[in-house]
Each structure stands twice: as C-alpha cells, then as structure tokens.
Design an enzyme around this catalytic site. Sequence first.
Site, PDB file in Angstrom:
ATOM      1  CE1 TYR A  62      -3.075  -3.177   0.309  1.00 54.70           C
ATOM      2  CE2 TYR A  62      -3.294  -2.435   2.582  1.00 54.70           C
ATOM      3  CZ  TYR A  62      -3.714  -3.410   1.676  1.00 54.70           C
ATOM      4  OH  TYR A  62      -4.373  -4.245   1.476  1.00 54.70           O
ATOM      5  CG  HIS A 130      -1.571  -8.906  -0.050  1.00 55.65           C
ATOM      6  ND1 HIS A 130      -0.979  -7.526   0.062  1.00 55.65           N
ATOM      7  CD2 HIS A 130      -2.656  -8.938  -0.099  1.00 55.65           C
ATOM      8  CE1 HIS A 130      -1.809  -6.824  -0.128  1.00 55.65           C
ATOM      9  NE2 HIS A 130      -3.139  -7.482   0.046  1.00 55.65           N
ATOM     10  CB  SER A 209     -13.638  -5.152  -0.824  1.00 51.28           C
ATOM     11  OG  SER A 209     -12.330  -4.501  -1.062  1.00 51.28           O
ATOM     12  N   PRO A 210     -15.564  -5.247   2.546  1.00 50.48           N
ATOM     13  CG  PRO A 210     -16.058  -4.745   4.656  1.00 50.48           C
ATOM     14  CD  PRO A 210     -15.070  -5.026   3.607  1.00 50.48           C
ATOM     15  CG  LEU A 211     -18.784  -1.274   3.366  1.00 56.03           C
ATOM     16  CD1 LEU A 211     -18.379   0.029   3.905  1.00 56.03           C
ATOM     17  CD2 LEU A 211     -20.378  -1.327   3.469  1.00 56.03           C
ATOM     18  N   GLY A 212     -17.951  -3.660  -1.070  1.00 54.73           N
ATOM     19  CA  GLY A 212     -17.961  -3.833  -2.537  1.00 54.73           C
ATOM     20  C   GLY A 212     -17.046  -2.733  -3.040  1.00 54.73           C
ATOM     21  NE  ARG A 213     -11.627  -3.581  -4.626  1.00 50.43           N
ATOM     22  CZ  ARG A 213     -11.783  -4.741  -4.703  1.00 50.43           C
ATOM     23  NH1 ARG A 213     -12.851  -5.519  -4.696  1.00 50.43           N
ATOM     24  NH2 ARG A 213     -10.739  -5.787  -4.241  1.00 50.43           N
ATOM     25  N   GLY A 214     -17.048   0.407  -1.769  1.00 48.83           N
ATOM     26  CA  GLY A 214     -18.099   1.700  -1.785  1.00 48.83           C
ATOM     27  C   GLY A 214     -19.395   1.367  -2.559  1.00 48.83           C
ATOM     28  CG  PHE A 215     -20.988  -0.370  -6.721  1.00 53.88           C
ATOM     29  CD1 PHE A 215     -20.929   0.453  -7.624  1.00 53.88           C
ATOM     30  CD2 PHE A 215     -22.063  -1.306  -6.510  1.00 53.88           C
ATOM     31  CE1 PHE A 215     -21.725   0.859  -8.772  1.00 53.88           C
ATOM     32  CE2 PHE A 215     -23.292  -1.014  -7.995  1.00 53.88           C
ATOM     33  CZ  PHE A 215     -22.736  -0.036  -8.891  1.00 53.88           C
TER      34      PHE A 215
END
Length: 338
Positions: A62, A130, A209-215
């Site tokens: 990162y 990773h 990404s539990p929020l679908g990368r914000g989508f």
Amino acid sequence: MTKNTTIEQAELGKGGPRVGVQGLGCMGMSEFYGDTDEAAARETLDAALAAGVTLFDTADVYGRGRNEEFLAPFVAAHRDGITLATKFAIERTDDPQYRGIRNDRAYIRGAVEDSLRRLGTEVIDLYYMHRRDPAVPFAESVGAMAELVQEGKVRHLGLSEVTGAELREAYAVHPIAALQSEWSLFSRDVERSAVGAAAELGVAFVPYSPLGRGFLTGAFTDAAELSAGDFRAFQPRFTGDNAKANAALLEPVRQIAQAHGATPAQIALAWVHEQAQVHGLTVVPIPGTRRPSRLAENTAATRITLTQAELALLEPIAAQVAGDRYPDMSSTSAAREE
C-alpha cells in the site's frame, strides 16, 4: 442512560488475539482511492480506537510502504492496545503497472524486516501472505512464515485469497489465525470452499472490501463519477453496462436500510457480520475509511440484526453481479478453485 457505542470483541483463531468484531482497513489512507486528508485520516484512527476497533490492517504494497510509515506514529502511541496486521507477497517497481508475487523464503525474510522498520515496532501481531504464488511449494512459504513466529518477529500468521484446500495445507504446517479475502453482498466466491475450511479449522475470517469498494453504499454508481487516480475505475463491475446493472441490484439493500433507519452501508456490513452465525465462524470485516463520520457509521452496523426475511431478500444479489472484481483474477482464490 448512555447508549454503549463500543463494539464487542472476538478471538482471531484458536488462541489468537482478541480484537473488536470490526477492524479498520487502512489501505485507502495512502493510495488507490484518490487524495487523502492526512489530518482527517489520523482522526479516523483515533476515532476507531475509541469505538473499540483494535485490528488495524495494512500491507507493504500500500503506497509502496508509505501506509506502514503513515501508521507508525499511531502504532507507537498505542502499541499495547492494538492488533497490528500487515502483509507481504505483492512486489512493485517503478513501473506503475507491474505487480509481481513473491512467496520464497528469502523474499519473506526481507519483507518482514522492511515492514518492522517502517512500522517502528519489534513485532507484527498478524502477518499475512497477501497472495499465493503456486510456483513456490506452500509448505516452504508457510514454513518460512513460521520461522518468524519462532524468532519473535511475528505473533500470528494469516493468509489472503487462498482456497479451502490451501488453507488446510497451510494449517498442517503452522496454525493460521485468520484468512483475509474479499467477502460481501457482491462477492461470495469464498463460500465455495474457504469459508467452510475456516469454520472447520477454527480460523477467523477477515473480509476485505465488505462494502464492495464503496459501491454497496450508493456513494457512486459508475466509475466515471470517481476522481482521477481511483483504482476502481479499472474494475470491470464498476464500468459501463456492468455498473448500470449492478446499481439496480441495490434496491433491496436500500429498502432494508429504510426499515431499520440505517444506511445502505450499515446493512451491507450487517449482512457480513450475520455470516458468523450462518457459517459458524468468527467474522471480523475490515471496511476502510478516511473519515471519522464514516467510521462511526460503520461500527454502528455491528448493532444491527437482520431478520431471516431480510437475509432471504439479500441472498440472490451476488449471483446476479455483472463483471469480475479485478481485471485479472489469476492471483485470486477463485482462479484456483477445483
């Protein structure tokens, strides 16, 4: 009476560290999601700790080490009160398009020393592989990681994007505390084998990404709305016809959110937390954010319980999602499922 806003705790793996049931993904504080307000990001770290979040997740890739360096002052100030997780395996160069994967012993030993230096600490609480390089015998890679535990440089081991068979193979070499892979209403391929193996072995699941990368939050409906430099612009499910089709799938999430007086993000996170009961394992998602207000919103999701009828309404979504989660899926566990 004052309402308790501190989240509950759970254990990562058998004999692993106790952490808040929701962690914080720190990747976006340094790269990938556009420009960051550093002061707000540091406020978010403090707000997370105050809310009971104790698992802070980073990786050497990162920002090519900058994220670990960014976290170092926070780590120094709160070392005994946090569980620090970082990762190795993805190799980057000055070529912005290059991504290599290294799992060999020499690379692992060099990577851990670099991460320890950047983080300003003598030990990493949870050290993840990773990505998996199938060209290197798994026992060799996990054996090298186990050496780091024996030497006191690492406390617990984790894996990311591995299949159920690979998790069992690794566990036979050394106990694994956590498996971190993408898992959300939009991404459920881990349920093919990895989730069941984790439950069987007592390995905690840490969904990224539990929020679908914000989508899933409704914050954007097409990659064209994103700022320059946002890596989501290159993900197939957020562009063109895929984005339009996927945005339409969010209606049940919005309906349930309205019924709970919650946000779509909170319902998406509540669904992830519900999977602990559904599959019989510890689940500690690590949504990323750079703003204290979003942090409070996310942790509040741990106090939402979805009904069976609501879970049934959300069940079909993942099967209808258009587009892969990466342009190149070759390094994911989905590519190696039998």
